[in-house]
Design an enzyme around this catalytic site. Sequence first.
Site, short mmCIF file in Angstrom:
data_model
loop_
_atom_site.label_atom_id
_atom_site.label_comp_id
_atom_site.label_asym_id
_atom_site.label_seq_id
_atom_site.Cartn_x
_atom_site.Cartn_y
_atom_site.Cartn_z
N ASP A 169 -29.22 -32.11 -15.09
CA ASP A 169 -28.21 -31.07 -14.92
C ASP A 169 -28.92 -29.74 -14.69
OD1 ASP A 169 -25.66 -30.02 -14.67
OD2 ASP A 169 -25.35 -29.76 -16.83
N GLY A 170 -28.24 -28.87 -13.98
CA GLY A 170 -28.70 -27.51 -13.77
C GLY A 170 -27.61 -26.55 -14.18
N GLU A 199 -30.04 -27.64 -10.01
CA GLU A 199 -29.67 -29.06 -9.95
C GLU A 199 -30.78 -29.85 -9.25
OE1 GLU A 199 -27.19 -30.44 -11.47
OE2 GLU A 199 -25.54 -29.01 -11.60
N ASP A 213 -24.23 -34.54 -12.47
CA ASP A 213 -22.87 -34.06 -12.21
C ASP A 213 -22.83 -33.19 -10.96
OD1 ASP A 213 -23.97 -31.65 -13.04
OD2 ASP A 213 -22.70 -31.44 -14.81
N HIS A 223 -19.17 -32.05 -18.13
CA HIS A 223 -18.42 -31.57 -19.29
C HIS A 223 -17.26 -32.50 -19.64
CE1 HIS A 223 -20.82 -27.99 -18.74
NE2 HIS A 223 -20.40 -27.95 -17.49
N ASP A 263 -27.07 -30.56 -20.03
CA ASP A 263 -26.45 -29.24 -19.94
C ASP A 263 -26.95 -28.35 -21.08
OD1 ASP A 263 -24.40 -27.39 -18.77
OD2 ASP A 263 -23.58 -27.59 -20.79
#
Length: 147
Positions: free
Chosen positions: A9-10, A47, A69, A124, A134
């Site tokens: 994740d970024g 990302e 994501d 999320h 995250d």
Amino acid sequence: MRKVEIYTDGACSGNPGPGGWGAVLVYKGKEKELSGGSESTTNNRMELTAVISALQALKEPCEVSLTTDSKYVCDAINQGWLTSWVNNNWKKADKKPALNVDLWQELLNLLEIHRVEFIWVKGHAGHKYNERCDELAVSYYKKNAEV
């Protein structure tokens, strides 16, 4: 080939702004966490950097299940956008220049080493490893933004 699961994740505060990335590598039940960031960046760069950094951490060619994501990353690979950008001299379908070419080129080099399946997961939404990535990304840029 060893089979490795990677989750990435970024995150970015502002776009551009301070950003961070997180990755969790899982092999035979063992987890390794990675994180990093940049003072001024974009969410998409973070990302991509998460994916690249996780693949660079592998010590030998692997079969990778990579979950993110990022629709930007997944769609570029799975929908064939990246191949089209390369074939069109880094121009998108609308003839505008593709963004983050430096990172895409780096990723292309890694995809020649590893067999990677890109899997999208809703962010999320309670996915254990996506949530952890995250946390790693956000804590990295928050910690380094305070310095």
